[in-house]
Design an enzyme around this catalytic site. Structure first.
Site, mmCIF file in Angstrom:
data_model
loop_
_atom_site.group_PDB
_atom_site.id
_atom_site.type_symbol
_atom_site.label_atom_id
_atom_site.label_comp_id
_atom_site.label_asym_id
_atom_site.label_seq_id
_atom_site.Cartn_x
_atom_site.Cartn_y
_atom_site.Cartn_z
ATOM 1 N N ASP A 66 0.856 -1.193 0.000
ATOM 2 C CA ASP A 66 0.000 0.000 0.000
ATOM 3 C C ASP A 66 0.892 1.242 0.000
ATOM 4 O OD1 ASP A 66 -3.206 0.545 0.969
ATOM 5 O OD2 ASP A 66 -1.786 2.206 1.123
ATOM 6 N N ILE A 67 0.505 2.230 -0.793
ATOM 7 C CA ILE A 67 1.326 3.441 -0.945
ATOM 8 C C ILE A 67 1.305 4.311 0.315
ATOM 9 C CG2 ILE A 67 -0.439 5.020 -1.869
ATOM 10 C CD1 ILE A 67 1.627 5.755 -4.075
ATOM 11 N N ASN A 71 -12.888 -3.348 1.975
ATOM 12 C CA ASN A 71 -13.902 -2.301 2.005
ATOM 13 C C ASN A 71 -14.699 -2.330 0.714
ATOM 14 O OD1 ASN A 71 -12.829 -1.302 4.486
ATOM 15 N ND2 ASN A 71 -11.227 -0.246 3.330
ATOM 16 N N GLN A 74 -14.887 2.489 0.556
ATOM 17 C CA GLN A 74 -13.967 1.997 -0.477
ATOM 18 C C GLN A 74 -13.522 3.171 -1.339
ATOM 19 O OE1 GLN A 74 -15.802 -0.800 -3.181
ATOM 20 N NE2 GLN A 74 -13.856 -1.457 -4.060
ATOM 21 N N HIS A 116 -9.959 -5.317 -3.556
ATOM 22 C CA HIS A 116 -8.683 -5.533 -2.906
ATOM 23 C C HIS A 116 -8.929 -5.917 -1.469
ATOM 24 C CE1 HIS A 116 -9.818 -1.293 -2.671
ATOM 25 N NE2 HIS A 116 -9.226 -1.241 -1.486
ATOM 26 N N HIS A 148 -6.910 -5.713 2.182
ATOM 27 C CA HIS A 148 -5.764 -5.157 2.888
ATOM 28 C C HIS A 148 -5.254 -6.231 3.843
ATOM 29 C CE1 HIS A 148 -6.855 -0.760 2.177
ATOM 30 N NE2 HIS A 148 -8.019 -1.349 1.916
HETATM 31 P P1 AMP Z 1 -9.823 1.371 0.111
HETATM 32 O O1 AMP Z 1 -10.254 2.518 0.945
HETATM 33 O O2 AMP Z 1 -10.123 0.036 0.773
HETATM 34 O O3 AMP Z 1 -10.360 1.440 -1.304
HETATM 35 O O4 AMP Z 1 -8.248 1.427 0.056
HETATM 36 C C1 AMP Z 1 -7.515 1.872 -1.044
HETATM 37 C C2 AMP Z 1 -6.063 1.791 -0.665
HETATM 38 O O5 AMP Z 1 -5.290 1.939 -1.841
HETATM 39 C C3 AMP Z 1 -5.581 2.846 0.325
HETATM 40 O O6 AMP Z 1 -5.049 2.211 1.481
HETATM 41 C C4 AMP Z 1 -4.502 3.610 -0.459
HETATM 42 O O7 AMP Z 1 -3.415 4.005 0.352
HETATM 43 C C5 AMP Z 1 -4.095 2.591 -1.493
HETATM 44 N N1 AMP Z 1 -3.529 3.129 -2.727
HETATM 45 C C6 AMP Z 1 -3.992 4.154 -3.464
HETATM 46 N N2 AMP Z 1 -3.214 4.351 -4.550
HETATM 47 C C7 AMP Z 1 -2.242 3.417 -4.491
HETATM 48 C C8 AMP Z 1 -1.125 3.097 -5.310
HETATM 49 N N3 AMP Z 1 -0.849 3.777 -6.438
HETATM 50 N N4 AMP Z 1 -0.315 2.072 -4.938
HETATM 51 C C9 AMP Z 1 -0.574 1.386 -3.797
HETATM 52 N N5 AMP Z 1 -1.615 1.628 -2.987
HETATM 53 C C10 AMP Z 1 -2.431 2.637 -3.326
#
Ligand code: AMP
Length: 127
Positions: free
Chosen positions: A35-36, A97, A104, A110, A112
């Site tokens: 995760d970024i 989520n 989400q 995805h 986590h």
């Molecule tokens: P969600 O709220 O469950 O949709 O989580 C989306 C997740 O994606 C968040 O934890 C972000 O930090 C992560 N995210 C967004 N952009 C990227 C990216 N380019 N590379 C890796 N993780 C990302």
């Protein structure tokens, strides 16, 4: 079933190689990457390569091969972190989520994997 998949979402761009990722594990149907914006010492996302919006979409519409591959990929992601109790680790939390109530952000399924510290209560707010 009426799921609309937006192929311009960030994870679709990662799958197409248009955006980079820090890859943890890859299989025929799945990809795991860091995760970024990590919320724990270990924070890995696992996505299917197919165009699925959410866990329920995937569970209802994906092929058995995709579901098997994805389930194993989540297990391999956890194994690579070494956090599973069977590997002598202290455990982890898997979260997916979905939609607005699930908060989400990225509309591509995805999970986590969060680990490396006590992750705390399941949710902060009460019903
Ligand atoms: P969600 O709220 O469950 O949709 O989580 C989306 C997740 O994606 C968040 O934890 C972000 O930090 C992560 N995210 C967004 N952009 C990227 C990216 N380019 N590379 C890796 N993780 C990302």
């Amino acid at each position: 079933m009426d799921y609309i998949y937006d192929d311009q979402n960030i994870f679709a761009k990662i799958l197409r190689g248009e955006l980079p990722c820090n890859k943890v594990h890859e299989t025929e149907h799945s990809l795991a990457f860091a995760d970024i914006a990590p919320k724990a010492p270990h924070h890995v996302l696992v996505i299917p390569k197919g165009p699925y919006v959410s866990y329920d979409h995937f569970a209802r519409a994906a092929s058995e091969a995709e579901i098997l591959d994805y389930t194993r990929a989540v297990g391999e992601g956890i194994a690579k972190l070494g956090v599973g109790p069977g590997d002598g680790g202290n455990g982890y939390r898997v979260i997916s989520n979905s939609g607005s109530d699930g908060v989400q952000e990225v509309p591509h399924l995805h999970v986590h994997i969060l680990a490396g510290r006590n992750i705390g209560p399941l949710v902060v707010n009460q019903p």
